[in-house]
Design a protein around this motif. Sequence first.
Motif, PDB file in Angstrom:
ATOM      1  N   TRP A   2       0.851  -1.189   0.000  1.00 62.10           N
ATOM      2  CA  TRP A   2       0.000   0.000   0.000  1.00 62.10           C
ATOM      3  C   TRP A   2       0.885   1.236   0.000  1.00 62.10           C
ATOM      4  N   VAL A   3       0.733   2.073  -1.021  1.00 62.31           N
ATOM      5  CA  VAL A   3       1.568   3.269  -1.200  1.00 62.31           C
ATOM      6  C   VAL A   3       0.657   4.496  -1.198  1.00 62.31           C
ATOM      7  N   PRO A   4       1.012   5.550  -0.453  1.00 56.35           N
ATOM      8  CA  PRO A   4       0.185   6.760  -0.475  1.00 56.35           C
ATOM      9  C   PRO A   4       0.149   7.371  -1.872  1.00 56.35           C
ATOM     10  N   CYS A   5      -0.992   7.978  -2.211  1.00 59.58           N
ATOM     11  CA  CYS A   5      -1.126   8.591  -3.530  1.00 59.58           C
ATOM     12  C   CYS A   5      -2.125   9.743  -3.447  1.00 59.58           C
ATOM     13  N   GLY A   6      -2.332  10.391  -4.552  1.00 60.48           N
ATOM     14  CA  GLY A   6      -3.299  11.476  -4.635  1.00 60.48           C
ATOM     15  C   GLY A   6      -4.689  10.929  -4.922  1.00 60.48           C
ATOM     16  N   PRO A   7      -5.731  11.719  -4.671  1.00 54.24           N
ATOM     17  CA  PRO A   7      -7.109  11.242  -4.859  1.00 54.24           C
ATOM     18  C   PRO A   7      -7.472  10.975  -6.322  1.00 54.24           C
ATOM     19  N   ARG A   8      -6.773  11.588  -7.260  1.00 60.48           N
ATOM     20  CA  ARG A   8      -7.107  11.421  -8.680  1.00 60.48           C
ATOM     21  C   ARG A   8      -6.355  10.283  -9.350  1.00 60.48           C
ATOM     22  N   LYS A  18      -6.603  -3.082   9.972  1.00 61.56           N
ATOM     23  CA  LYS A  18      -6.959  -4.260   9.178  1.00 61.56           C
ATOM     24  C   LYS A  18      -5.805  -5.267   9.115  1.00 61.56           C
ATOM     25  N   GLY A  19      -4.729  -4.994   9.874  1.00 60.17           N
ATOM     26  CA  GLY A  19      -3.576  -5.900   9.880  1.00 60.17           C
ATOM     27  C   GLY A  19      -2.649  -5.720   8.696  1.00 60.17           C
ATOM     28  N   LEU A  20      -2.719  -4.585   8.038  1.00 65.31           N
ATOM     29  CA  LEU A  20      -1.905  -4.334   6.840  1.00 65.31           C
ATOM     30  C   LEU A  20      -0.731  -3.385   7.094  1.00 65.31           C
ATOM     31  N   ALA A  21      -0.417  -3.124   8.350  1.00 68.78           N
ATOM     32  CA  ALA A  21       0.656  -2.163   8.675  1.00 68.78           C
ATOM     33  C   ALA A  21       1.980  -2.546   8.029  1.00 68.78           C
ATOM     34  N   SER A  22       2.288  -3.825   7.992  1.00 74.03           N
ATOM     35  CA  SER A  22       3.574  -4.256   7.421  1.00 74.03           C
ATOM     36  C   SER A  22       3.585  -4.138   5.895  1.00 74.03           C
ATOM     37  N   ASN A  23       2.413  -3.939   5.295  1.00 78.32           N
ATOM     38  CA  ASN A  23       2.327  -3.806   3.840  1.00 78.32           C
ATOM     39  C   ASN A  23       2.357  -2.353   3.369  1.00 78.32           C
ATOM     40  N   ILE A  24       2.396  -1.413   4.315  1.00 83.98           N
ATOM     41  CA  ILE A  24       2.438   0.007   3.949  1.00 83.98           C
ATOM     42  C   ILE A  24       3.880   0.376   3.636  1.00 83.98           C
ATOM     43  N   THR A  25       4.084   1.007   2.510  1.00 84.67           N
ATOM     44  CA  THR A  25       5.437   1.435   2.132  1.00 84.67           C
ATOM     45  C   THR A  25       5.412   2.904   1.725  1.00 84.67           C
ATOM     46  N   PRO A  26       6.380   3.671   2.193  1.00 86.26           N
ATOM     47  CA  PRO A  26       6.407   5.092   1.808  1.00 86.26           C
ATOM     48  C   PRO A  26       6.782   5.248   0.338  1.00 86.26           C
ATOM     49  N   PRO A  27       6.392   6.351  -0.269  1.00 95.37           N
ATOM     50  CA  PRO A  27       6.745   6.591  -1.675  1.00 95.37           C
ATOM     51  C   PRO A  27       8.234   6.908  -1.797  1.00 95.37           C
ATOM     52  N   PRO A  28       8.783   6.754  -2.994  1.00 95.56           N
ATOM     53  CA  PRO A  28      10.197   7.123  -3.174  1.00 95.56           C
ATOM     54  C   PRO A  28      10.383   8.639  -3.041  1.00 95.56           C
ATOM     55  N   ILE A  29      11.573   9.034  -2.684  1.00 95.77           N
ATOM     56  CA  ILE A  29      11.898  10.459  -2.558  1.00 95.77           C
ATOM     57  C   ILE A  29      11.857  11.100  -3.941  1.00 95.77           C
ATOM     58  N   SER A  30      11.296  12.309  -4.005  1.00 92.83           N
ATOM     59  CA  SER A  30      11.180  13.016  -5.284  1.00 92.83           C
ATOM     60  C   SER A  30      11.846  14.389  -5.183  1.00 92.83           C
ATOM     61  N   ILE A  31      11.963  15.040  -6.308  1.00 94.67           N
ATOM     62  CA  ILE A  31      12.536  16.390  -6.343  1.00 94.67           C
ATOM     63  C   ILE A  31      11.659  17.358  -5.559  1.00 94.67           C
ATOM     64  N   ARG A  32      10.357  17.112  -5.505  1.00 97.38           N
ATOM     65  CA  ARG A  32       9.458  17.979  -4.726  1.00 97.38           C
ATOM     66  C   ARG A  32       9.795  17.918  -3.235  1.00 97.38           C
ATOM     67  N   ASP A  33      10.216  16.742  -2.762  1.00 96.96           N
ATOM     68  CA  ASP A  33      10.620  16.621  -1.353  1.00 96.96           C
ATOM     69  C   ASP A  33      11.802  17.547  -1.072  1.00 96.96           C
ATOM     70  N   PHE A  34      12.761  17.564  -1.982  1.00 94.40           N
ATOM     71  CA  PHE A  34      13.911  18.457  -1.826  1.00 94.40           C
ATOM     72  C   PHE A  34      13.481  19.909  -1.911  1.00 94.40           C
ATOM     73  N   ASP A  35      12.565  20.219  -2.824  1.00 95.27           N
ATOM     74  CA  ASP A  35      12.090  21.602  -2.960  1.00 95.27           C
ATOM     75  C   ASP A  35      11.450  22.088  -1.657  1.00 95.27           C
ATOM     76  N   ARG A  36      10.646  21.225  -1.020  1.00 95.24           N
ATOM     77  CA  ARG A  36      10.000  21.597   0.252  1.00 95.24           C
ATOM     78  C   ARG A  36      11.037  21.893   1.336  1.00 95.24           C
ATOM     79  N   VAL A  37      12.074  21.065   1.407  1.00 96.23           N
ATOM     80  CA  VAL A  37      13.098  21.254   2.438  1.00 96.23           C
ATOM     81  C   VAL A  37      13.970  22.463   2.118  1.00 96.23           C
ATOM     82  N   LEU A  38      14.373  22.606   0.867  1.00 98.23           N
ATOM     83  CA  LEU A  38      15.256  23.713   0.490  1.00 98.23           C
ATOM     84  C   LEU A  38      14.568  25.065   0.574  1.00 98.23           C
ATOM     85  N   TRP A  39      13.248  25.073   0.491  1.00104.13           N
ATOM     86  CA  TRP A  39      12.516  26.325   0.633  1.00104.13           C
ATOM     87  C   TRP A  39      12.747  26.918   2.024  1.00104.13           C
TER      88      TRP A  39
END
Length: 192
Positions: free
Chosen positions: A122-128, A143-164
């Motif tokens: 299970w990967v987080p995503c946008g509503p669309r 629902k017992g799926l905690a071990s199946n949750i995986t974070p998304p890969p790091i993107s350039i937007r992540d860096f943009d948020r931090v560098l801002w």
Amino acid sequence: ASRRIKTELLVQMQGVGHDDDKKVLVLAATNTPYSLDQAIRRRFDKRIYIPLPDLKARQHMFKVHLGDTPHNLTESDFEQLARKTEGFSGSDISVCVNEVLFEPVRKTQDAEFFIKTSDGLWVPCGPRQPGAIQTNMQELAAKGLASNITPPPISIRDFDRVLWKQKPTVSKADLEVHERFTKEFGEVIEDF
């Protein structure tokens, strides 16, 4: 107390490196070169100024600090990061990457939509996004799926948020002090 420590250091350094059987290299670094008195400066044969990392070095540092962390950055993204971080020290880049490493976790914790991948993760995503299911991390864990949750890969937007928010810690005035000290007492290493 600091004078006694300095005196003892100078006494101990006086004999270092003069024994042919034992070779010792003493390497020291400072951000405040003018606070060194001439007795300390005299004990060091070379006083070398290492400037802030250039564009290529910063680009490489981002890659090294990310290591094998999942990301979707391209070579041009790394070049863009290097350009945006003009004036950053190696330490500044390390702090930036460390902060970015938390972004996927934050996204996962705050996500209200997830998508189930073909391998059952299970990967987080946008509503669309096609296949997006409205749920959150707590509901999936219930629902017992905690071990199946995986974070998304790091993107350039992540860096943009931090560098801002992040600014370089070395000012132009600091650099001028180091350059002036180097002209008076040291030498410059261009390709370090």
